[in-house]
Enzyme design. Structure first.
Site, PDB file in Angstrom:
ATOM      1  N   PRO A 141       0.793  -1.239   0.000  1.00 45.09           N
ATOM      2  CA  PRO A 141       0.000   0.000   0.000  1.00 45.09           C
ATOM      3  C   PRO A 141       0.823   1.286   0.000  1.00 45.09           C
ATOM      4  O   PRO A 141       0.259   2.362   0.151  1.00 45.09           O
ATOM      5  CB  PRO A 141      -0.814  -0.124   1.289  1.00 45.09           C
ATOM      6  CG  PRO A 141       0.035  -0.947   2.198  1.00 45.09           C
ATOM      7  CD  PRO A 141       0.867  -1.849   1.331  1.00 45.09           C
ATOM      8  N   CYS A 142       2.128   1.210  -0.206  1.00 43.58           N
ATOM      9  CA  CYS A 142       2.940   2.425  -0.013  1.00 43.58           C
ATOM     10  C   CYS A 142       2.549   3.549  -0.971  1.00 43.58           C
ATOM     11  O   CYS A 142       2.715   4.715  -0.644  1.00 43.58           O
ATOM     12  CB  CYS A 142       4.426   2.093  -0.113  1.00 43.58           C
ATOM     13  SG  CYS A 142       4.892   1.258  -1.614  1.00 43.58           S
TER      14      CYS A 142
END
Lengths: 382, 316
Positions: B260-261
């Protein structure tokens, strides 16, 4: 030859159920065995999860997951996509024990439970009992492997089920009926009380406002519930309907007596069709799902109905799909001997077993649990 | 690699422990979700797309900042008829280009071909989300072999109403084998065997965004090795943004996850595009937008994110 003579009538064929046993279930069994069971290999009650078909491309699967390790009575997990079903797990301590299990006998024992639940009326209270399943396994914990097989016991008797007709629902129902039925199903599926109930009664009265009732409401649906009352009830409900003013005007247009009679006959058949035995159908394409066989046995043995109109409920992306739900009719002459208390029914239902082949050396499914082995997690292997 | 990941997880876990969950909305400003917004958006997804449901997961892994019965979202047995990797090869072979006009800084996260693929495949499955076409829709080109594959499936399905075609086989089997039993394959071509996926969405407290997890099953419904999952991930993302990790709410097994960065940044970009078109997206639609975006990473996994309503209020 006979089947050819009787145009559309043919032996009922159903689509087998596939089971998806999640890694998490075996992990839960591993913990249970290490912490509680030890070498105790007596059968334990578990829960499986059933759902109607959701995607038009593929059949839905029967699921056993971490929550499955408890029986339904001790298990609060369940929702519209997970109808809880009671099952039995026989986990043996070694491979030989697993191979030596008498599969036919185990299956019959489960079938006997189903038959008992049918005759005792338990099924009306908890219809999921018709879907009872069986898992046999050997959890080889030293090598992080599990060998297993799953069965969905289906009763077989000396008389066979004949399929008289089968069509997609949208061909049988008028647009109004289909719309009202979809509405009723949407409500049924929304309610947390009913959405987990995989067998039900579908009522499509001529005024087109369909209702779905629980099996336990059968008696209220049918007066005192006796077969002899079934036909008179239909007449009564028909005449009630006829005297409702809208239809009455329509009838009064008929001056010709005979055409009125033919209309009555025609409508009588319609009314006959209005009560359908509905169930969540896991399958896709043109075959009813596996659950139909035990359902028909139940309707026949418990309610003495030899001709069963059924409704195979399917969904498209979670919404009722009348385009692929099926409506059909099957006949099942009452079999002999089943009401004898000592009677043990024959059963079929080992997953992956093909008909006609009496292969006792069935290959077990094998699952590799090394991914949950803490020792192997640090190693970059395989 | 392993050690690095472990250290990172440890760090992330510590930060998650000492910082409180996001409560104030920063959806429009940063593309992130607060915890209440995640629940709101999740409730909306479950109600519009009922193949999704909330689940509790393993009690020992329960996150205290989420309601016990709404820990994560899941949809199961999702068909994945084709490998993303082969779709891409064919797409490239067809000479189609990967265009993303809005992505000027060359971040390249939103490869549009995934979105295209899902569009070309099943027109009825994906009702228009016109407001959300981030790339240039004119860029869509048909993928000939993809079409034909879809057509083949379509033909098989069209057989359903026509029960008569099964009659002969029924008669034959009545004599040849017990009549009651349709084994797995009444006719080989009648059963579609395919890979399936369980897709789950968790809330990532560190990045304050949803996070997608994939659990794959092969054609015979046995768990798919995580390495094979990479075949179903757009090659721009496989082994870069997709990692194999423990699931935050399940005990067993390794699961593939889209890291999810960059989620917040991409979501912010999509929101900006929508806003520039005069549509102010409502936060309860977050997951529909998010899942549409995820379809570019996992183009052939046909999970449901159908929306038949406006994504937000039109301000112009």
């Amino acid at each position: 030859m006979e089947a050819r003579a009787a145009a559309a009538a043919r032996p009922l064929q159903v689509a087998a159920i596939g089971c998806c046993a999640e890694t998490g279930f075996w992990d839960a069994l591993r913990r249970l065995k290490l912490d509680v069971l030890g070498t105790d290999d007596s059968p334990i009650p578990i829960t499986g999860y059933y759902t109607p078909r959701q995607y038009e491309k593929i059949a839905s699967l029967f699921r056993i997951c971490p929550e499955s390790i408890l029986p339904p009575s001790a298990n609060s997990f369940g929702d519209r996509n997970n109808c809880p079903v009671p099952g039995t797990l026989v986990n043996t301590n070694n491979k030989r024990g697993f191979q030596n299990l008498d599969r036919a006998l185990l299956l019959k024992a489960e079938a006997k439970k189903i038959l008992h639940d049918i005759t005792s009326g338990k099924v009306e209270q908890d219809p999921a009992l018709l879907l009872r399943f069986l898992v046999i396994s050997f959890a080889d914990l030293k090598n992080w492997k599990v060998y297993y097989n799953v069965a969905f016991p289906s009763l077989t008797f000396d008389s066979k089920i004949t399929l008289l007709s089968l069509k997609v629902a949208s061909e049988v129902l008028s647009q109004d009926e289909a719309a009202s039925l979809s509405k009723a199903f949407t409500e049924w599926r929304k309610s947390s009380e009913t959405t987990v109930v995989p067998f039900f009664l579908v009522n499509i009265p001529p005024d087109s406002s369909a209702t779905i009732r629980q099996l336990k409401d059968w008696k209220t649906c049918q007066g005192n519930g006796q077969k002899v009352c079934f036909v008179p009830c239909i007449f009564i409900s028909y005449f009630c309907w006829m005297s409702s003013d809208k239809s009455f005007r329509r009838i009064s247009l008929f001056t010709n007596y005979s055409s009125c009679i033919s209309l009555i006959m025609c409508k009588y058949l319609d009314v006959l069709m209005q009560l359908l035995f509905g169930f969540y159908d896991h399958g896709n394409r043109g075959f009813p799902g596996w659950a139909l066989r035990n359902y028909i046995a139940f309707v026949s043995l418990r309610w003495k109905i030899e001709k069963v109109q059924f409704f195979c409920y399917r969904e498209k992306r979670g919404h009722p799909d009348v385009q692929q739900s099926l409506i059909g009719e099957a006949s099942f002459p009452t079999p002999h001997g089943w009401d004898d208390p000592g009677y043990v029914p024959e059963a079929i239902g080992w997953e992956g077993e093909t008909a006609g082949k009496e292969s006792k050396e069935k290959k077990p499914k094998e699952i590799d649990l090394s991914s949950i082995n803490p020792a192997s997690q640090d190693e970059e292997k395989q | 690699m392993q050690v690095k990941q472990k250290v990172y997880e440890l760090y992330k876990g510590t930060v998650e422990r000492v910082t409180g969950p996001r409560i104030v909305s920063a959806f429009l400003e940063k593309g992130v979700l607060s915890v209440p917004e995640f629940i709101l958006a999740g409730d909306n997804l479950v109600s519009k797309c009922p193949t999704w449901s909330w689940e509790a997961g393993d009690p020992s892994k329960r996150k205290p900042f989420l309601p016990p019965d709404k820990q994560f979202l899941v949809t199961r047995n999702v068909p994945c008829l084709r490998r993303a990797i082969s779709v891409e090869e064919e797409y490239d072979a067809a000479g189609a280009e990967v265009v993303l006009d809005d992505d000027e800084d060359g971040e390249g996260w939103l490869a549009t071909h995934g979105v295209h693929a899902s569009k070309t495949e099943e027109e009825e499955d994906i009702p228009s989300m016109d407001t959300l076409d981030i790339g240039k829709t004119e860029g869509i080109k048909s993928i000939p072999s993809y079409f034909s594959a879809g057509k083949k499936d379509g033909e098989e399905e069209d057989d359903i109403p026509d029960m008569d075609t099964y009659e002969d086989s029924g008669n034959d089997s009545a004599t040849a084998q017990p009549s009651y039993f349709v084994a797995e394959e009444p006719e080989e071509d009648n059963i579609l065997r395919t890979r399936t996926y369980d897709v789950s969405i968790t809330y990532d407290k560190y990045y304050q965004t949803p996070r997608v997890w994939l659990t794959g099953y092969d054609e015979s419904r046995m768990p798919l090795k995580p390495e094979l999952v990479f075949e179903d991930i757009s090659q721009d993302h496989a082994r870069k943004t997709v990692t194999i990790e423990d699931h935050p709410h399940l005990l067993a097994g390794k699961h593939a996850s889209v890291h999810p960065c960059k989620h917040a940044a991409v979501m912010k970009k999509i929101i900006d595009v929508l806003m520039s078109r005069g549509v102010e997206p409502e936060v309860d639609k977050y997951l529909f937008i998010f899942l549409k975006f995820m379809a570019s990473v996992i183009p052939t996994i046909e999970y449901d994110y159908t929306v038949d309503f406006d994504l937000g209020s039109t301000s112009r």
